[in-house]
Design a protein around this motif. Sequence first.
Motif, PDB file in Angstrom:
ATOM      1  N   SER A 105     -15.670 -41.354  10.321  1.00  0.00           N
ATOM      2  CA  SER A 105     -16.290 -42.320  11.067  1.00  0.00           C
ATOM      3  C   SER A 105     -17.705 -41.707  11.612  1.00  0.00           C
ATOM      4  O   SER A 105     -18.586 -42.515  11.746  1.00  0.00           O
ATOM      5  CB  SER A 105     -15.476 -42.790  12.143  1.00  0.00           C
ATOM      6  N   ALA A 164      -8.557 -43.198  16.190  1.00  0.00           N
ATOM      7  CA  ALA A 164      -9.233 -42.219  15.695  1.00  0.00           C
ATOM      8  C   ALA A 164     -10.668 -42.678  15.199  1.00  0.00           C
ATOM      9  O   ALA A 164     -11.683 -42.184  15.667  1.00  0.00           O
ATOM     10  CB  ALA A 164      -8.496 -41.476  14.754  1.00  0.00           C
ATOM     11  N   GLU A 171      -7.747 -36.735  12.094  1.00  0.00           N
ATOM     12  CA  GLU A 171      -8.763 -36.004  11.862  1.00  0.00           C
ATOM     13  C   GLU A 171      -9.696 -36.467  10.834  1.00  0.00           C
ATOM     14  O   GLU A 171     -11.023 -36.342  11.013  1.00  0.00           O
ATOM     15  CB  GLU A 171      -8.252 -34.558  11.604  1.00  0.00           C
ATOM     16  N   GLY A 228     -14.193 -41.901  17.163  1.00  0.00           N
ATOM     17  CA  GLY A 228     -15.251 -41.042  16.464  1.00  0.00           C
ATOM     18  C   GLY A 228     -16.554 -42.055  16.511  1.00  0.00           C
ATOM     19  O   GLY A 228     -17.689 -41.273  16.686  1.00  0.00           O
ATOM     20  N   LEU A 282     -11.356 -39.701  11.998  1.00  0.00           N
ATOM     21  CA  LEU A 282     -12.472 -39.590  13.089  1.00  0.00           C
ATOM     22  C   LEU A 282     -13.624 -39.066  12.469  1.00  0.00           C
ATOM     23  O   LEU A 282     -14.789 -39.458  12.467  1.00  0.00           O
ATOM     24  CB  LEU A 282     -11.799 -38.704  14.026  1.00  0.00           C
TER      25      LEU A 282
END
Length: 452
Positions: free
Chosen positions: A27, A63, A21, A67, A24
């Motif tokens: 990013s 991730a 999380e 993202g 992501l």
Amino acid sequence: MGRLFGTDGVRGVANVDLTAELALGLSVAAAHVLAEAGTFEGHRPKAVVGRDPRASGEFLEAAVVAGLASAGVDVLRVGVLPTPAVAYLTGALGADFGVMLSASHNAMPDNGIKFFARGGHKLADELEDRVETVYDQHRTGEPWERPTGAGVGRVRTYDQGFDQYVAHLIGVLPNRLDGLKVVLDEAHGAASRVSPEAFTRAGAEVVTLGAEPDGLNINDGCGSTHLALIKAAVVEHGADFGIAHDGDADRCLAVDASGEEVDGDQILAVLALAMREAGTLRGNTVVGTVMSNLGFKMAMEREGIELVQTAVGDRYVLESMKEHGYALGGEQSGHVIVLDHATTGDGTLTGLMLAARVAATGRTLAELAGVMVRLPQVLVNVPDVDRSRVATSAELRAAVTEAERELGSAGRVLLRPSGTEPLVRVMVEAADIDQAKTVAARLADVVKSALG
């Protein structure tokens, strides 16, 4: 929330501190911040994403890619490559930024994420702060602006990155390495394929250690933080010398034919003389840090080369180099930056340039490194003290003055508050190791009494 970015990106235990999380979200935040900063100049943004071989890098890469694509960024996945390779490809491919997933020399449970701006340069502090701010705003409820349809980013694998980077490394060498036998310890890390390939193509006979990454064994008893393995292998194989990298291969330490370590300061000394001879040592200056060995400083003075010293950290070395146009800088730990050919420390490039100097001169690495005598250096960490009073304590100042008088011109004292922990680092150099230990222990006691 405390500051996420340290001196080299965001780092922590994967899936605990550094979660999917978080990767992501950072990013997406980075994409938004760089777009706001005008980096993309009106075109569809593009990012290069690479990683080291840690198992956690697989889900963190997924991730990051998700993202970026969700923020409208096209992604080039270059796979497992060294940090300096991702930086190089970010510039060479005209990408708007790059992302590297690695915790460098840290043990396997850790991982990290760092961003490179256009051209392959590390993000400035103010941009990192802005990324954190935007990430935190979203975390606390502010929605992202999300593209849809054809506006979402596209993801593709870029397999050419390996050969492109190796060709770059070979292309900057001043001469071939034919006739040299070299042991390479890759730390089961990101350079496990790149470094042996580059040295082989350059003409060296290569013996490889630590080049079988399985996602779990990175830096495990090998590489630049564990030199016993390569020291024994160099002697066993009768090699000319050895080169050891860390997990993401932005570092390089060496071992001479007798198994003796050649550290970053010694490597800088060898390269400084080679570059001066070639006319590429701009300003006749090399950049180090306040932790550079006094023997390095004395050697550079004797050779008529100026040494500029910065705070500890390769980012500060790089800032000084860029600001003043210097070509060579680095740290004792083996982060060496050759700014004409790399935007960050590059362990493979450093090792190749060191090998090229050995091949060109016909001298052994021990002879070349002998340009400086490494003075004994003792470092003592004093925990649980008020590090903020290091510069203001009269008792401590008096103790340091007395220690410096005792050591004279053949030694020095450095007291440095840690940037992340409640401790003070006491470093003492002297011509004699026993004297260095005695003075360091005495100063550590004063630190405890004055700042405890």
